[in-house]
Design a protein around this motif. Structure first.
Motif: not given
Length: 125
Positions: A36, A109, A115
């Motif tokens: 991302f 997301d 992450w």
């Protein structure tokens, strides 16, 4: 799963850059990985994703043809090769992982549960 992204930096328009993301911890599952990016004042968006085998990939229109996502499962590492970089590619880039057993690549997301810390990419002359 812990994710560690690296490879960002300051480059000029037209340059190339390769980001890496190393996964550690419980990495035994068939984990979909994604990259991302979030530009200042904008939402975080998916630009590329890859299945466990690498046989299925997704690219956002904004990077299609300039970016390649790949993975080396033996090294628990996912790569993002970026070519012909533009100033609008400037952003913090995050790698992310879906939970093991998730179906599909996931394009939002909220589809990703793990992450990395983000790595800054700045494209400027």
């Amino acid at each position: 799963v812990q994710l560690q992204a690296s490879g960002g930096g300051l480059v000029q328009p037209g340059d190339s850059l390769r980001l890496s993301c190393v996964a550690s911890g419980r990495t035994s599952g068939r984990i979909v990985m994604g990259w991302f990016r979030q530009a200042p004042g904008k939402e975080r968006v998916l630009i590329a994703a890859i299945s466990w085998t690498g046989g299925n990939t997704y690219y956002a229109d904004s990077v299609k043809g300039r970016v390649t996502i790949s993975r080396d499962n033996a090294r628990n590492t996912v790569y993002l090769q970026m070519n012909s970089l533009k100033p609008e590619d400037t952003a913090v880039y995050y790698c992310a992982a879906r939970s093991p057993g998730s179906v599909g690549l996931g394009t939002r997301d909220t589809h990703y549960s793990h992450w990395g810390q983000g790595t800054q990419v700045t494209v400027s002359s």
